[in-house]
Design a protein around this motif. Structure first.
Motif, PDB file in Angstrom:
ATOM      1  N   UNK A 283       0.838  -1.188   0.000  1.00 40.60           N
ATOM      2  CA  UNK A 283       0.000   0.000   0.000  1.00 40.60           C
ATOM      3  C   UNK A 283       0.881   1.249   0.000  1.00 40.60           C
ATOM      4  N   UNK A 284       0.549   2.198  -0.846  1.00 41.31           N
ATOM      5  CA  UNK A 284       1.293   3.446  -0.921  1.00 41.31           C
ATOM      6  C   UNK A 284       0.976   4.319   0.293  1.00 41.31           C
ATOM      7  N   UNK A 285       2.011   4.837   0.911  1.00 47.97           N
ATOM      8  CA  UNK A 285       1.850   5.726   2.061  1.00 47.97           C
ATOM      9  C   UNK A 285       1.853   7.160   1.562  1.00 47.97           C
ATOM     10  N   UNK A 286       0.875   7.924   1.990  1.00 48.20           N
ATOM     11  CA  UNK A 286       0.701   9.283   1.500  1.00 48.20           C
ATOM     12  C   UNK A 286       1.318  10.309   2.454  1.00 48.20           C
ATOM     13  N   UNK A 287       1.872  11.390   1.923  1.00 44.19           N
ATOM     14  CA  UNK A 287       2.311  12.489   2.789  1.00 44.19           C
ATOM     15  C   UNK A 287       1.111  13.215   3.376  1.00 44.19           C
TER      16      UNK A 287
END
Length: 216
Positions: free
Chosen positions: A1-5
């Motif tokens: 899963x991509x971690x968002x800023x």
């Protein structure tokens, strides 16, 4: 899963609660903050801060000008019952790209002691960081010898992460820094507990809490 800023650094905006209002700090708060820095127990509170107790309103004005010119973002804690500034706290170590941020530089005056004001001031910061701005890590750090601060961190739901030895030099003394954090996966349950504790139903007519934060 991509971690968002996170979306952004905190804006210089007002955060409104039931007991307190957090306003971007400015010279208009200097007189009240100086008054909040007088009285019994103040030297001990300033012992753990990087600055010394102010000796005049001008000292507070100069401190406000200095922090507003730097990278941190400070707010004043306004007691809504009196309309006076009774403390201050800051957003420190602001890393939107990593969704990590710290509450620090805290001076909660004697008027905030043993009252809901400090708890709500902390809650408003945490809620804004997690819910509005999308941070995933909310930090608290203190001198390892500052037992009241460590106890407060645990009461507020922060998890102890470890000790940074000889991390700072504070007023000529070596400081070991205790690190605490709340992360986003822990926040929903903590938010619900803060909201329960801060609700009118949890306080008697004389303002005394019926139950403690965390149900303890």
């Amino acid at each position: 899963m991509t971690v968002q800023p996170a979306k952004s650094a905190p804006d210089r905006t007002v955060l409104e609660g039931r007991f307190v209002r957090l306003e971007p700090i400015g010279p208009q708060h200097a007189a009240d903050l100086y008054a909040a820095s007088l009285g019994e127990g103040v030297p001990e509170r300033y012992r753990w801060l990087f600055e010394y107790p102010p000796q005049s309103v001008a000292d507070v004005e100069n401190w406000i000008a200095a922090v507003n010119a730097g990278p941190d973002r400070y707010v004043t804690v306004i007691d809504k019952a009196s309309g006076k500034a009774v403390g201050r706290q800051g957003w420190l170590r602001i890393f939107p790209d990593h969704a990590s941020i710290e509450i620090g530089g805290i001076y909660w005056g004697l008027a905030m002691a043993r009252s809901p004001l400090a708890t709500e001031a902390l809650f408003l910061f945490a809620r804004h960081a997690f819910d509005d701005l999308g941070y995933r890590r909310f930090e608290w750090k203190c001198n390892d010898r500052n037992e009241p601060s460590k106890a407060a961190a645990k009461r507020f739901g922060f998890q102890y992460e470890g000790l940074f030895r000889q991390d700072r030099i504070l007023k000529g003394e070596s400081r070991d820094t205790a690190w605490f954090s709340i992360i986003d996966g822990e926040w929903p349950a903590l938010r619900a507990e803060y909201e329960r504790w801060l609700s009118p139903e949890n306080f008697r007519a004389d303002g005394v809490q019926r139950t403690r934060l965390g149900g303890r």
